[in-house]
Write a protein that holds these residues in place. Structure first.
Motif, mmCIF file in Angstrom:
data_model
loop_
_atom_site.group_PDB
_atom_site.id
_atom_site.type_symbol
_atom_site.label_atom_id
_atom_site.label_comp_id
_atom_site.label_asym_id
_atom_site.label_seq_id
_atom_site.Cartn_x
_atom_site.Cartn_y
_atom_site.Cartn_z
ATOM 1 N N LEU A 1 0.847 -1.324 0.000
ATOM 2 C CA LEU A 1 0.123 0.069 0.019
ATOM 3 C C LEU A 1 0.899 1.401 -0.099
ATOM 4 O O LEU A 1 0.618 2.199 -0.616
ATOM 5 C CB LEU A 1 -0.858 0.127 1.278
ATOM 6 C CG LEU A 1 -2.316 -0.870 1.305
ATOM 7 C CD1 LEU A 1 -2.762 -0.989 2.535
ATOM 8 C CD2 LEU A 1 -3.132 -0.482 0.279
ATOM 9 N N VAL A 2 1.708 1.149 0.867
ATOM 10 C CA VAL A 2 2.844 2.128 0.780
ATOM 11 C C VAL A 2 3.477 2.441 -0.485
ATOM 12 O O VAL A 2 3.931 3.363 -0.983
ATOM 13 C CB VAL A 2 3.848 2.191 1.792
ATOM 14 C CG1 VAL A 2 4.757 3.426 1.921
ATOM 15 C CG2 VAL A 2 3.157 2.287 3.381
ATOM 16 N N ASP A 3 4.070 1.409 -0.913
ATOM 17 C CA ASP A 3 4.915 1.314 -2.101
ATOM 18 C C ASP A 3 3.968 1.990 -3.526
ATOM 19 O O ASP A 3 4.549 2.645 -4.465
ATOM 20 C CB ASP A 3 5.484 0.027 -2.427
ATOM 21 C CG ASP A 3 6.636 -0.176 -1.329
ATOM 22 O OD1 ASP A 3 6.893 0.495 -0.730
ATOM 23 O OD2 ASP A 3 6.825 -1.513 -1.457
ATOM 24 N N THR A 4 2.782 1.652 -3.527
ATOM 25 C CA THR A 4 1.950 1.964 -4.697
ATOM 26 C C THR A 4 0.903 3.194 -4.430
ATOM 27 O O THR A 4 0.141 3.270 -5.029
ATOM 28 C CB THR A 4 1.098 0.685 -5.155
ATOM 29 O OG1 THR A 4 0.223 0.139 -4.194
ATOM 30 C CG2 THR A 4 2.065 -0.486 -5.594
ATOM 31 N N ALA A 5 1.263 3.862 -3.162
ATOM 32 C CA ALA A 5 0.337 4.945 -2.980
ATOM 33 C C ALA A 5 0.203 6.304 -4.121
ATOM 34 O O ALA A 5 1.244 6.458 -4.569
ATOM 35 C CB ALA A 5 0.838 5.826 -1.758
ATOM 36 N N GLY A 6 -1.061 6.241 -4.429
ATOM 37 C CA GLY A 6 -1.107 7.352 -5.856
ATOM 38 C C GLY A 6 -1.251 6.535 -6.968
ATOM 39 O O GLY A 6 -1.374 7.262 -8.009
ATOM 40 N N GLN A 7 -0.939 5.308 -7.152
ATOM 41 C CA GLN A 7 -0.927 4.705 -8.196
ATOM 42 C C GLN A 7 -2.087 3.853 -8.579
ATOM 43 O O GLN A 7 -2.775 3.652 -7.666
ATOM 44 C CB GLN A 7 0.370 3.530 -8.379
ATOM 45 C CG GLN A 7 1.691 4.295 -8.185
ATOM 46 C CD GLN A 7 2.913 3.499 -8.481
ATOM 47 O OE1 GLN A 7 2.656 2.332 -8.567
ATOM 48 N NE2 GLN A 7 3.971 3.895 -7.820
ATOM 49 N N GLY A 8 -2.474 3.446 -9.806
ATOM 50 C CA GLY A 8 -3.299 2.834 -10.276
ATOM 51 C C GLY A 8 -4.717 3.508 -10.445
ATOM 52 O O GLY A 8 -4.608 4.733 -10.120
ATOM 53 N N GLY A 9 -5.623 2.567 -10.937
ATOM 54 C CA GLY A 9 -6.830 3.233 -10.858
ATOM 55 C C GLY A 9 -8.148 2.594 -10.073
ATOM 56 O O GLY A 9 -7.656 2.068 -9.205
ATOM 57 N N PRO A 10 -9.411 2.789 -10.460
ATOM 58 C CA PRO A 10 -10.193 2.376 -9.558
ATOM 59 C C PRO A 10 -10.109 0.826 -9.287
ATOM 60 O O PRO A 10 -9.617 0.011 -10.285
ATOM 61 C CB PRO A 10 -11.657 2.377 -10.305
ATOM 62 C CG PRO A 10 -11.156 3.750 -11.198
ATOM 63 C CD PRO A 10 -9.737 3.583 -11.609
ATOM 64 N N ASN A 11 -10.441 0.328 -8.206
ATOM 65 C CA ASN A 11 -10.409 -0.934 -7.889
ATOM 66 C C ASN A 11 -8.652 -1.652 -7.681
ATOM 67 O O ASN A 11 -8.756 -2.915 -7.515
ATOM 68 C CB ASN A 11 -11.212 -1.744 -8.791
ATOM 69 C CG ASN A 11 -12.498 -1.442 -8.707
ATOM 70 O OD1 ASN A 11 -13.157 -1.378 -7.812
ATOM 71 N ND2 ASN A 11 -13.069 -1.274 -9.996
ATOM 72 N N PHE A 12 -7.718 -0.657 -7.990
ATOM 73 C CA PHE A 12 -6.451 -1.248 -8.051
ATOM 74 C C PHE A 12 -6.191 -1.766 -6.737
ATOM 75 O O PHE A 12 -5.427 -2.938 -6.456
ATOM 76 C CB PHE A 12 -5.399 0.007 -8.106
ATOM 77 C CG PHE A 12 -3.961 -0.300 -8.043
ATOM 78 C CD1 PHE A 12 -3.452 -0.934 -9.153
ATOM 79 C CD2 PHE A 12 -3.470 -0.375 -6.632
ATOM 80 C CE1 PHE A 12 -1.971 -1.237 -8.898
ATOM 81 C CE2 PHE A 12 -2.204 -0.466 -6.660
ATOM 82 C CZ PHE A 12 -1.270 -1.284 -7.608
ATOM 83 N N VAL A 13 -6.564 -1.629 -5.608
ATOM 84 C CA VAL A 13 -6.392 -1.820 -4.264
ATOM 85 C C VAL A 13 -6.871 -3.429 -4.213
ATOM 86 O O VAL A 13 -6.321 -4.384 -3.465
ATOM 87 C CB VAL A 13 -6.642 -0.863 -3.115
ATOM 88 C CG1 VAL A 13 -6.498 -1.557 -1.884
ATOM 89 C CG2 VAL A 13 -5.883 0.253 -3.170
ATOM 90 N N GLN A 14 -8.004 -3.341 -4.588
ATOM 91 C CA GLN A 14 -8.725 -4.561 -4.451
ATOM 92 C C GLN A 14 -8.174 -5.693 -5.238
ATOM 93 O O GLN A 14 -7.947 -6.574 -4.929
ATOM 94 C CB GLN A 14 -10.275 -4.388 -4.929
ATOM 95 C CG GLN A 14 -11.124 -5.779 -4.956
ATOM 96 C CD GLN A 14 -11.051 -6.247 -3.250
ATOM 97 O OE1 GLN A 14 -11.303 -5.732 -2.413
ATOM 98 N NE2 GLN A 14 -10.964 -7.581 -3.352
ATOM 99 N N ASN A 15 -7.861 -5.348 -6.619
ATOM 100 C CA ASN A 15 -7.419 -6.415 -7.417
ATOM 101 C C ASN A 15 -5.788 -6.641 -7.293
ATOM 102 O O ASN A 15 -5.418 -7.817 -7.571
ATOM 103 C CB ASN A 15 -7.564 -6.013 -8.732
ATOM 104 C CG ASN A 15 -9.089 -5.779 -9.184
ATOM 105 O OD1 ASN A 15 -9.829 -6.369 -8.823
ATOM 106 N ND2 ASN A 15 -9.417 -4.928 -10.297
ATOM 107 N N ALA A 16 -5.125 -5.580 -6.772
ATOM 108 C CA ALA A 16 -3.620 -5.965 -7.007
ATOM 109 C C ALA A 16 -2.916 -6.298 -5.347
ATOM 110 O O ALA A 16 -1.924 -6.683 -5.059
ATOM 111 C CB ALA A 16 -2.694 -4.651 -7.192
ATOM 112 N N ILE A 17 -3.676 -5.840 -4.172
ATOM 113 C CA ILE A 17 -3.586 -6.011 -2.987
ATOM 114 C C ILE A 17 -4.506 -7.000 -2.208
ATOM 115 O O ILE A 17 -3.955 -8.067 -1.562
ATOM 116 C CB ILE A 17 -3.213 -4.894 -2.368
ATOM 117 C CG1 ILE A 17 -2.215 -4.019 -2.907
ATOM 118 C CG2 ILE A 17 -2.734 -5.034 -0.979
ATOM 119 C CD1 ILE A 17 -1.841 -2.501 -2.422
#
Length: 297
Positions: A92-108
């Motif tokens: 979460l820290v390393d990718t803060a501000g990156q990705g689009g909608p649902n990035f956190v759900q799909n990638a983490i």
């Protein structure tokens, strides 16, 4: 403006006009600087505003009495659950501000849930060898973001109309830092398959499970068949994701975003198959060796 002025001395008008121009230019420059600073601040606010932390159900209090023979294995998997959460928090820290909608759900969060399902199945299996197998541990697998992280993610998604469940931005190159837990061995083994990014589509190739199974008791047949079907569905979904993300991502994208999560899902399904058979016959060992898949061009 000069047409609206009285008939002042031309020199005075010129001086006043020059001063006004200087003042106006200064205001424009200052305004531009402030605007740029505000824009940068907003970008930094999204990147540095705190990505939040992962919140997962606590497993240990939900376990029954643990037989002495299972204690070490249970402790090891409880430790892996903690490690998985720490790795997700770091990502979460390393990718803060990156990705689009649902990035956190799909990638983490999604891959984290799959890993937790596999670890919870190993815990249940360890206990079930010498005591009653605990049921319903899978209900402890799903995790969420804390309030701050969920608000940040919601703010990013609010400005985009893409459908739920679609990952519009590929995870950045080098996201292998999310780590591989000990029980999900082999996740890094396919890194070479994704080193060039998802430049070509190809298909996913996984070991065939059915021929490796022992005789299946009648009482387990339906559950085994259901999980074999899920294994096929998982491969089809991975193949489709290869198509949907063709040309996206950097090095290790295929491994981290497709093959790794697929392996975690297969570990969970293989554990369910082994458990179903083991209820009324000898539990098959080593099915986890069939979990890892590769990419074929």
């Amino acid at each position: 403006m000069s047409r609206a002025l009285p008939k002042y001395n031309k020199r005075r008008v010129g001086l006043i006009g020059g001063a006004a121009a200087v003042a106006l230019s200064g205001a424009v420059i200052a305004g531009s600087a402030l605007a740029g600073e505000s824009s940068d601040d907003r970008a930094n606010a999204r990147t540095l505003a705190g990505p939040g932390t992962v919140s997962c159900p606590d497993v240990a209090p939900e376990l029954p009495a643990i037989p002495a023979s299972a204690q070490a294995e249970v402790d090891r998997n409880l430790g892996q659950l903690d490690t998985q959460i720490n790795e997700a928090d770091q990502r979460l820290v390393d990718t803060a501000g990156q990705g689009g909608p649902n990035f956190v759900q799909n990638a983490i969060l999604g891959p984290l849930e799959d890993k937790r399902v596999a670890a919870l199945n190993r815990i249940a299996t360890a206990i079930g060898r010498t005591a009653e197998r605990p049921a319903g541990l899978d209900s402890l697998a799903a995790c969420t973001l804390d309030a701050q992280g969920a608000a940040d993610a919601g703010g990013e998604a609010g400005g985009d109309g893409d459908g739920a469940g679609e990952e519009t931005t590929a995870p950045p190159a080098g996201d292998a830092g999310q780590g591989a837990d000990q029980g999900d061995a082999g996740q890094e083994g396919g890194d070479g398959a994704g080193d060039a990014g998802n430049a070509g589509v190809g298909t996913v190739s996984c070991p065939d499970v059915a021929p490796e199974l022992p005789a299946i008791p009648a009482s387990a047949q339906a559950e085994v068949d259901r999980n074999l079907g899920q294994l096929d569905t998982q491969i089809n979904e991975a193949d489709q994701r290869l198509v949907d993300t063709a040309g996206q991502g950097g090095p290790n994208f295929v491994q981290n975003a497709i093959l790794g999560p697929l392996e975690d899902k297969r570990v969970a399904a293989l554990n369910r198959i082994a458990t179903a058979i083991g209820r009324t016959a000898e539990r098959p060992a080593g099915l986890d060796s069939l979990a890892a898949c590769t990419l074929t061009k």
